[in-house]
Design a protein around this motif. Sequence first.
Motif, PDB file in Angstrom:
ATOM      1  N   ILE A  28       0.843  -1.195   0.000  1.00 36.43           N
ATOM      2  CA  ILE A  28       0.000   0.000   0.000  1.00 36.43           C
ATOM      3  C   ILE A  28       0.878   1.245   0.000  1.00 36.43           C
ATOM      4  CG2 ILE A  28      -1.781   1.285   1.258  1.00 36.43           C
ATOM      5  CD1 ILE A  28      -2.746  -1.354   0.012  1.00 36.43           C
ATOM      6  N   LEU A  29       1.948   1.243   0.789  1.00 38.60           N
ATOM      7  CA  LEU A  29       2.880   2.369   0.795  1.00 38.60           C
ATOM      8  C   LEU A  29       3.506   2.570  -0.581  1.00 38.60           C
ATOM      9  CD1 LEU A  29       4.733   1.930   4.204  1.00 38.60           C
ATOM     10  CD2 LEU A  29       3.078   3.679   3.584  1.00 38.60           C
ATOM     11  N   GLN A  30       3.887   1.476  -1.235  1.00 34.78           N
ATOM     12  CA  GLN A  30       4.485   1.578  -2.566  1.00 34.78           C
ATOM     13  C   GLN A  30       3.469   2.114  -3.567  1.00 34.78           C
ATOM     14  OE1 GLN A  30       7.768   1.117  -3.311  1.00 34.78           O
ATOM     15  NE2 GLN A  30       7.129   2.067  -5.227  1.00 34.78           N
ATOM     16  N   ALA A  36       1.481   9.113  -6.285  1.00 38.07           N
ATOM     17  CA  ALA A  36       1.939  10.494  -6.157  1.00 38.07           C
ATOM     18  C   ALA A  36       2.900  10.859  -7.283  1.00 38.07           C
ATOM     19  CB  ALA A  36       2.598  10.707  -4.792  1.00 38.07           C
ATOM     20  N   CYS A  37       3.806   9.959  -7.627  1.00 34.19           N
ATOM     21  CA  CYS A  37       4.759  10.211  -8.715  1.00 34.19           C
ATOM     22  C   CYS A  37       4.038  10.314 -10.064  1.00 34.19           C
ATOM     23  CB  CYS A  37       5.818   9.116  -8.768  1.00 34.19           C
ATOM     24  SG  CYS A  37       6.958   9.151  -7.380  1.00 34.19           S
ATOM     25  N   ARG A  67      -3.328   2.059 -12.057  1.00 37.75           N
ATOM     26  CA  ARG A  67      -2.883   0.815 -11.419  1.00 37.75           C
ATOM     27  C   ARG A  67      -2.690   1.023  -9.911  1.00 37.75           C
ATOM     28  NH1 ARG A  67       1.650   0.153 -14.015  1.00 37.75           N
ATOM     29  NH2 ARG A  67       0.584  -0.627 -15.855  1.00 37.75           N
ATOM     30  N   ALA A  68      -2.034   2.133  -9.547  1.00 36.57           N
ATOM     31  CA  ALA A  68      -1.801   2.413  -8.125  1.00 36.57           C
ATOM     32  C   ALA A  68      -3.117   2.719  -7.409  1.00 36.57           C
ATOM     33  CB  ALA A  68      -0.824   3.583  -7.980  1.00 36.57           C
ATOM     34  N   ASN A  69      -4.016   3.465  -8.068  1.00 36.87           N
ATOM     35  CA  ASN A  69      -5.300   3.785  -7.448  1.00 36.87           C
ATOM     36  C   ASN A  69      -6.152   2.547  -7.224  1.00 36.87           C
ATOM     37  OD1 ASN A  69      -5.132   6.491  -6.884  1.00 36.87           O
ATOM     38  ND2 ASN A  69      -5.957   7.131  -8.855  1.00 36.87           N
ATOM     39  N   GLY A  84      -3.146  14.902 -11.618  1.00 36.50           N
ATOM     40  CA  GLY A  84      -2.782  16.309 -11.530  1.00 36.50           C
ATOM     41  C   GLY A  84      -2.837  16.870 -10.123  1.00 36.50           C
ATOM     42  N   SER A  85      -3.203  16.068  -9.130  1.00 39.51           N
ATOM     43  CA  SER A  85      -3.231  16.579  -7.760  1.00 39.51           C
ATOM     44  C   SER A  85      -1.843  16.556  -7.164  1.00 39.51           C
ATOM     45  CB  SER A  85      -4.194  15.763  -6.889  1.00 39.51           C
ATOM     46  OG  SER A  85      -3.671  14.470  -6.676  1.00 39.51           O
ATOM     47  N   SER A  86      -1.642  17.395  -6.168  1.00 40.06           N
ATOM     48  CA  SER A  86      -0.315  17.456  -5.546  1.00 40.06           C
ATOM     49  C   SER A  86      -0.092  16.276  -4.622  1.00 40.06           C
ATOM     50  CB  SER A  86      -0.159  18.759  -4.776  1.00 40.06           C
ATOM     51  OG  SER A  86      -1.139  18.856  -3.768  1.00 40.06           O
ATOM     52  N   TRP A  87      -1.159  15.622  -4.192  1.00 42.07           N
ATOM     53  CA  TRP A  87      -1.010  14.445  -3.342  1.00 42.07           C
ATOM     54  C   TRP A  87      -2.174  13.534  -3.410  1.00 42.07           C
ATOM     55  CZ3 TRP A  87       2.737  11.848  -1.552  1.00 42.07           C
ATOM     56  CH2 TRP A  87       2.556  10.908  -0.552  1.00 42.07           C
TER      57      TRP A  87
END
Length: 87
Positions: A28-30, A36-37, A67-69, A84-87
């Motif tokens: 989950i952290l990855q 974010a990247c 994929r990450a979402n 496009g979000s900052s986080w």
Amino acid sequence: MTASHLLVPVPIPDRVAALIGSCIPPHILQAEIDAACAAREIRRFRGPLLGIEDQADREQALSELARANKILAAHHPGLAVRAGSSW
């Protein structure tokens, strides 16, 4: 009553961030880092006059974000990152 758009982000001390991170599974952290990247990369490719290579890079970043979402939303729906979000 507070409005979420008026809240000021407060930095988290490193030890507190490490404690929070130790409670979350590593995949989950990855996924959070990858999302974010990818969101940051998507922000780089704005504008109507993108070249073919830039369009391909933007599509790749959108794919990585999706994929990450998928991983983040399976863990908790509120963790998904918008493009496009900052986080």
